[in-house]
Write an enzyme that holds these catalytic residues in place. Structure first.
Site, PDB file in Angstrom:
ATOM      1  N   GLU A   1       0.798  -1.296  -0.115  1.00 32.21           N
ATOM      2  CA  GLU A   1       0.092  -0.030  -0.054  1.00 32.21           C
ATOM      3  C   GLU A   1       0.940   1.416  -0.035  1.00 32.21           C
ATOM      4  OE1 GLU A   1      -2.910   0.331  -0.931  1.00 32.21           O
ATOM      5  OE2 GLU A   1      -3.352  -1.976  -0.802  1.00 32.21           O
ATOM      6  N   GLY A   2       2.054   1.365  -0.671  1.00 32.21           N
ATOM      7  CA  GLY A   2       2.946   2.201  -0.661  1.00 32.21           C
ATOM      8  C   GLY A   2       3.825   2.111   0.503  1.00 32.21           C
TER       9      GLY A   2
END
Ligand SMILES: Cc1cc2nc3c(=O)[nH]c(=O)nc-3n(C[C@H](O)[C@H](O)[C@H](O)COP(=O)(O)OP(=O)(O)OC[C@H]3O[C@@H](n4cnc5c(N)ncnc54)[C@H](O)[C@@H]3O)c2cc1C
Length: 596
Positions: free
Chosen positions: A443-444
């Site tokens: 998610e980053g």
């Protein structure tokens, strides 16, 4: 095997005694009928599902993992996962906070979020299957056409079908502008999609009859980089108009990743071989649309880490009271036993209290943030909506990165409390550490979250969003300014607020001179901001506990002791972080690349 008890009392404390969620929600037309009894009853039932159905499958799912049939490309989840999912669907849990227009129950997000904390404590790998589906639901709810919404949303809401997010390719993860998967328009308005995705969570499994993949791909002639990415719905089985399953689509699992943790979740290599898809939203606007899912998922990852921190703490605390080793330095505390329980040793307490303070701080922050999301979605006041949106945008990277970094520290501490037994699989503690590690990456990565916070959310809007949170802090400090008992909490809070303001200005000036200064300071900066928000919520919790401790309920004594521990032992980390952030770019760039 690890045990799990849903922390219902602490959830109720934050919701009803600190945040007064019922009053806040009742002010919103969508939740005018909500009451504390309903919220508490839902969480109690959700807690039973988590602890009785999911928790017993956590360790076996880790050991067994997912299996790919190389001939059919079908994946089977570990034993018991499918039956648990059927129970989840039967209980109506996927629809909890979904829109009633599509079969949802319309309960506030703050309730759903708390359910997710418990599901993640019990079994993060399993929880990713419905978690990804909920993200796909939110993305389509925000960006799907009316036709797409009325067809897909009821099936995602009920849990009949699940969803995925297919972004990553082998040569691009952080930099999605590099992605190569292609979408060719067809005369009938559909698209044929070809390419290869990797690391797709819940990408193939046997829990539900169909999987709705949300795929990023490029149209012919699309602009290079992130401005040329479009979003497509690509179902595993092409549905007929009545929703029954038609032909198998050209999207399949080419392999499963062998990985460090979350073994019960299938992390799939996904091959798209001329798969039929439909466009979501406008051509080349896929990335902003996908951001709805990614932002939801970032909060979701924070919940994964809160869940793991809580369950690791519970087990370590129980063990520390049972395990006897050595005597307290100040003399025996259990003279009737051959040694004292290890909880008498100050450093064991430090490890336990670190995990507890991180879990309870995270819970307060997460609940406040989701309540703010409920307001953003449901208020009729446009100014309030904009205010809430700004606060959520600011806090999202902090929840993703600060909570996941903390969970890595906390689960590791809790494993350490078990000594060598923590490292042995039987107790379940090493699984929490392994499962927690991915949360800092997907998610980053947490570095990317810090760049988002300092670069985009703070400096790019001249600190406007940060000042909004700062106003909450300064209002609270002012309110409590004459409350003698609160000085031990509000003084360090106010002090950190001032220091952060100065540091932000300083970094802004440096960034004018060289943008790389942002990259040099961002990770430290996010952690300082994380502590500021934790200090604010810990001070608010301490205020309630101070007011109620006279009643003799030990819950409030424990809350105050944890608050004091947080301010005395964890918050001071910010002094070092500020020094490190100020050290700037030079120490990082001095060495030539060739010398690495
Ligand atoms: C178990 C698992 C599940 C996953 N689930 C999904 C999923 O469901 N769907 C999906 O699409 N993807 C998924 N991913 C992919 C995940 O989101 C990416 O791995 C992640 O975003 C990082 O991308 P990368 O691996 O290509 O690393 P890279 O982008 O190559 O990054 C490598 C390192 O460089 C750093 N870096 C990169 N750019 C910068 C920069 N500008 N400044 C500073 N540092 C930088 C990163 O922080 C990182 O430390 C999953 C991954 C795993 C391992």
């Amino acid at each position: 095997m690890a045990q799990y008890t849903p922390p219902l009392r602490d959830m109720q404390f934050v919701m009803h005694e600190v945040l007064d969620v019922v009053a806040e929600l009742k002010a919103l037309p969508a939740h005018a009928d909500i009451d504390a009894e309903t919220i508490n009853a839902v969480l109690e039932e959700g807690g039973k599902f988590a602890s009785e159905v999911l928790a017993p499958l956590n360790q076996s799912g880790d050991v067994e993992g997912c299996k790919l049939d190389a001939t059919t490309h079908e994946v089977s989840a570990p034993g018991g996962f499918k039956a648990a999912y059927a129970k989840y669907v039967e209980g109506g849990w996927p629809s909890l906070s979904c829109d009633p227009a599509y079969g949802g129950q319309g309960l506030p997000h703050v309730v759903n979020q708390s359910l997710y904390e418990m599901l993640n404590s019990a079994n993060q790998a399993w929880t990713m299957y419905p978690g990804l589906s909920h993200g796909a639901y939110e993305c389509l709810h925000a960006h799907g056409s009316d036709e797409q919404k009325s067809f897909y949303l009821p099936r995602l809401t009920s849990g009949q079908w699940t969803g995925t997010m297919c972004l990553t390719e082998s040569h691009c993860g952080t930099d999605l502008g590099l992605l190569r998967t292609k979408a060719e328009p067809q005369p009938d308005g559909s698209y044929r999609i070809t390419g290869e995705k990797i690391f797709i969570s819940a990408g193939e499994h046997d829990l539900a009859e169909n999987i709705i993949h949300l795929v990023l791909a490029r149209l012919p002639g699309a602009p290079a980089g992130s401005k040329g990415i479009s979003l497509f719905i690509v179902p595993k089985f092409l549905p007929n108009a009545d929703g029954s399953l038609g032909a198998r689509n050209g999207i399949y699992c080419g392999g499963l990743e062998e990985k460090m943790g979350i073994h019960g979740n299938s992390t799939a290599q996904i091959v798209l071989d001329g798969a039929i898809g439909t466009l979501v939203g406008e051509p080349n606007k896929g990335l902003p649309a996908m951001f709805v899912m990614m932002n939801g998922a970032r909060l979701g990852v924070g919940m994964q880490s809160l869940g793991l921190t809580e369950v690791a703490y519970q087990n370590a605390a129980a063990y520390a009271k049972e395990r006897i080793q050595m005597r307290a330095l100040s003399g025996p505390k259990s003279p009737d036993k051959p040694a004292d329980p290890i909880i008498v040793h100050p450093d064991v307490r430090k490890m336990l209290l670190t995990a507890r303070a991180y879990a309870e701080g995270a819970r307060a922050l997460a609940m406040w943030t989701t309540l703010t999301i409920d307001k953003e979605i449901s208020t009729r006041d446009e100014a309030e909506r904009a205010e809430c949106a700004d606060l959520v945008a600011l806090i999202t990277p902090i929840i993703k990165a600060f909570l996941t970094d903390n969970a890595w520290i906390a689960t590791s501490h809790c494993m350490q409390v078990f000594g060598g037994h923590g490292y042995i699989r039987e107790w379940g503690m090493e699984q929490f550490v392994r499962d927690a590690r991915i949360n800092m990456i997907y998610e980053g990565t947490n570095t990317v979250q810090s760049l988002d916070l300092l670069g985009r959310k703070v400096l790019a809007d001249n600190g406007k969003k940060l000042r909004k949170f700062g106003k909450l802090v300064s209002d609270f400090v002012e309110e409590e300014g004459t409350n003698e008992a609160m000085q031990e909490f509000v003084n360090p809070l106010a002090d950190l607020g001032d220091k952060l303001t100065k540091l932000t200005t300083e970094l802004g000036m440096k960034a004018f001179g060289n943008a790389d200064e942002v990259g040099a300071a961002a990770v430290d900066y996010l952690r300082i901001c994380g502590h500021l928000v934790f200090a604010y919520f810990w001070a608010r919790m301490a205020k309630v506990a101070l007011a109620k401790q006279g009643g003799g309920d030990p819950f409030y004594r424990a809350k105050l002791a944890t608050a004091r521990f947080y301010f005395a032992k964890l918050l001071p980390e910010t002094a070092g972080l500020i020094r490190s952030a100020r050290a700037g770019l030079a120490p990082l760039m001095e060495m030539d690349e060739a010398l690495f």
